[in-house]
Scaffold this motif. Structure first.
Motif, mmCIF file in Angstrom:
data_model
loop_
_atom_site.group_PDB
_atom_site.id
_atom_site.type_symbol
_atom_site.label_atom_id
_atom_site.label_comp_id
_atom_site.label_asym_id
_atom_site.label_seq_id
_atom_site.Cartn_x
_atom_site.Cartn_y
_atom_site.Cartn_z
ATOM 1 N N ALA A 157 0.717 -1.297 0.010
ATOM 2 C CA ALA A 157 0.225 -0.012 0.038
ATOM 3 C C ALA A 157 0.802 1.374 0.198
ATOM 4 O O ALA A 157 0.689 2.149 -0.631
ATOM 5 N N ILE A 158 1.959 1.232 0.892
ATOM 6 C CA ILE A 158 2.743 2.311 0.862
ATOM 7 C C ILE A 158 3.430 2.440 -0.396
ATOM 8 O O ILE A 158 3.651 3.560 -1.127
ATOM 9 N N ALA A 159 3.967 1.468 -1.196
ATOM 10 C CA ALA A 159 4.903 1.537 -2.207
ATOM 11 C C ALA A 159 4.031 2.032 -3.489
ATOM 12 O O ALA A 159 4.442 2.966 -3.934
ATOM 13 N N TYR A 160 2.680 1.510 -3.658
ATOM 14 C CA TYR A 160 1.923 1.617 -4.710
ATOM 15 C C TYR A 160 1.396 2.811 -4.715
ATOM 16 O O TYR A 160 0.791 3.550 -5.715
ATOM 17 N N THR A 161 1.103 3.481 -3.457
ATOM 18 C CA THR A 161 0.638 4.939 -3.461
ATOM 19 C C THR A 161 1.808 5.809 -3.937
ATOM 20 O O THR A 161 1.144 6.816 -4.613
ATOM 21 N N ALA A 162 3.045 5.568 -3.622
ATOM 22 C CA ALA A 162 4.224 6.397 -4.442
ATOM 23 C C ALA A 162 4.045 6.100 -5.942
ATOM 24 O O ALA A 162 4.009 6.743 -6.810
ATOM 25 N N PHE A 163 3.782 4.844 -6.335
ATOM 26 C CA PHE A 163 4.124 4.175 -7.660
ATOM 27 C C PHE A 163 2.743 4.854 -8.565
ATOM 28 O O PHE A 163 2.902 5.376 -9.813
ATOM 29 N N LEU A 164 1.629 5.116 -7.924
ATOM 30 C CA LEU A 164 0.536 5.655 -8.476
ATOM 31 C C LEU A 164 0.144 6.936 -8.549
ATOM 32 O O LEU A 164 -0.120 7.844 -9.558
ATOM 33 N N LEU A 165 0.328 7.513 -7.272
ATOM 34 C CA LEU A 165 0.085 8.859 -6.862
ATOM 35 C C LEU A 165 1.386 9.836 -7.216
ATOM 36 O O LEU A 165 1.027 11.189 -7.648
ATOM 37 N N GLY A 166 2.239 9.303 -6.798
ATOM 38 C CA GLY A 166 3.716 10.092 -7.058
ATOM 39 C C GLY A 166 3.744 10.793 -8.451
ATOM 40 O O GLY A 166 4.157 11.835 -8.753
ATOM 41 N N PRO A 167 3.641 9.669 -9.625
ATOM 42 C CA PRO A 167 3.817 10.305 -11.086
ATOM 43 C C PRO A 167 2.924 11.234 -11.240
ATOM 44 O O PRO A 167 2.986 12.439 -12.007
ATOM 45 N N MET A 168 1.515 11.318 -10.627
ATOM 46 C CA MET A 168 0.456 12.287 -10.735
ATOM 47 C C MET A 168 1.313 13.745 -10.271
ATOM 48 O O MET A 168 1.145 14.830 -10.838
#
Length: 418
Positions: free
Chosen positions: A367-378
């Motif tokens: 959850a922590i990693a994919y929050t970055a993976f998906l929201l970070g690029p935004m």
């Protein structure tokens, strides 16, 4: 009445092979969408910020899926979760591209939301199953599993570039790919045990013996379970630090996947196909590093590998930002891919070190990693709208470098005991 799992499903080696196939085709599916982002942007006439809003569909679905993935995977079990996930993905993504091509943007984003929810839940399931298979086998295999995902993504980049050259419409291309994805996944999932705990117990003696000889630096499958029924992984400092490591490296991977081609097309004035191929270099180097991951981890251990990766990734990002030449972009993409390659798989293995809480711990780190993976690029897209995409990569370089400072949180349990 459900049929028992066939005998071969309980072979750790075949179990690993089945999970590897699933990782690979899921990477192929996700990478196919990424490979056609420039074409989708051109068809819609969307700005950089508008493309980031479209990406919000996958991001929102993925984050919500991740937040409940621990309960979902525990309830359904990894095998059933992966079966349902493959079917939903194979419907949602092709339908999304068809809707985008008919100018039905909002319904298309809804389909991306469904795809993201299914993809993230399936991702937790295959990581949990992969970690269990790694334990049952008694050897490091998580980097190889993630190499399969990268291999699928690399293949998707090449296929996407070819489809771009041939002028194949995105909906046709993506639909063909996802027919393949669901077909392979539904076969491969048969090699995953119905009862993974029973499969691990069956391999307990072999795993314990391997751990004694030092072939795998993790707690053996039969190690005493940690009785912590009320323990929350969100209050565990070690899990949160592992999450920070995977967050940084997942952000590096996500930014490259989502924005590197567009950044080079806009900032270096190169063709769409060339930008896609440079991203292919990134994935090739990341894949090769992951295939070498077991040897690197056996020789050096998790902490030196993570610290070296953080340094290489930072250098790669800086080269892409600062050197205005295609050859430099290729070198930078290569270092970027090598550097961030092992962050996520090592984080998954580290999160699964305690068998009793592995599902919840892996779900939390994911959850922590994919929050970055998906929201970070935004957020990179937002910065890119105002400062240019290449300049928006500066915060990434800082975050990745800082991740090396907390790498000791992922240290192997046996090493930590000494």
């Amino acid at each position: 009445m459900s049929q028992p799992a066939p005998h071969y499903a309980h072979s750790p080696r075949v179990w690993v092979g089945g999970i590897l196939a699933i990782f690979t085709v899921f990477g192929l599916g996700f990478g196919s969408w990424l490979s056609r982002l420039p074409a989708t942007r051109d068809h819609l006439g969307a700005s950089t910020f508008e493309m980031s809003l479209i990406g919000l569909g996958i991001a929102a679905g993925s984050v919500i899926g991740l937040l409940i993935s621990g309960r979902t995977v525990t309830w359904l079990g990894p095998r059933r979760t992966l079966t349902i996930g493959a079917i939903v993905q194979a419907v949602a993504m092709p339908l999304a591209t068809v809707l985008f091509w008919t100018e039905a943007t909002i319904p298309g984003v809804v389909c991306l939301f469904i795809y993201g929810f299914s993809f993230s839940t399936s991702d937790v399931a295959m990581n949990v199953s992969g970690a269990a298979a790694e334990r049952a086998l008694g050897r490091p295999r998580m980097p190889a599993l993630h190499a399969g995902f990268s291999l699928g993504s690399v293949s998707a980049m090449g296929i996407g570039a070819l489809a771009e050259k041939l002028g194949i419409p995105v909906p046709v291309h993506v639909s063909i790919i996802f027919v393949l994805v669901v077909a392979v996944a539904l076969v491969a999932v048969r090699f995953v045990p119905h009862d993974e705990h029973a499969a691990q117990r069956a391999a307990e003696t072999r795993t314990a013996a391997s751990a004694i000889t030092g072939s795998i630096p993790v707690i053996p499958a039969g190690a005493p379970a940690e009785p912590a029924p009320t323990r929350s992984p969100w209050r565990d400092p070690r899990i949160l630090l592992i999450g920070l490591i995977t967050l940084s490296m997942s952000l590096a991977e996500g930014v490259a996947a989502d924005w590197m081609p567009l950044a080079l097309v806009d900032g270096r004035d190169i063709a769409n196909a060339t930008g896609t191929l440079v991203l292919g270099v990134f994935f090739v180097c990341m894949t090769a590093t992951r295939f070498a991951g077991a040897a690197l981890l056996t020789r050096f251990g998790r902490v030196p590998v993570l610290r070296g990766g953080a340094l290489l990734c930072t250098v790669g990002v800086l080269i892409v930002i600062l050197v205005p030449a295609v050859w430099a972009a290729v070198i930078g993409a290569a270092l970027w891919g090598i550097g961030c390659a092992l962050g996520f798989p090592v984080g998954m293995s580290a999160a699964a070190d305690r068998p009793a809480t592995a599902v919840r711990d892996v779900a939390t780190v994911s959850a922590i990693a994919y929050t970055a993976f998906l929201l970070g690029p935004m957020m990179i897209g937002f910065l890119g709208e105002h400062f240019g995409l290449l300049q928006a990569f500066w915060p990434l370089a800082v975050i990745v470098l800082l991740s090396g400072l907390v790498a000791s949180a992922a240290r192997e349990p046996r090493a930590a005991a000494h």
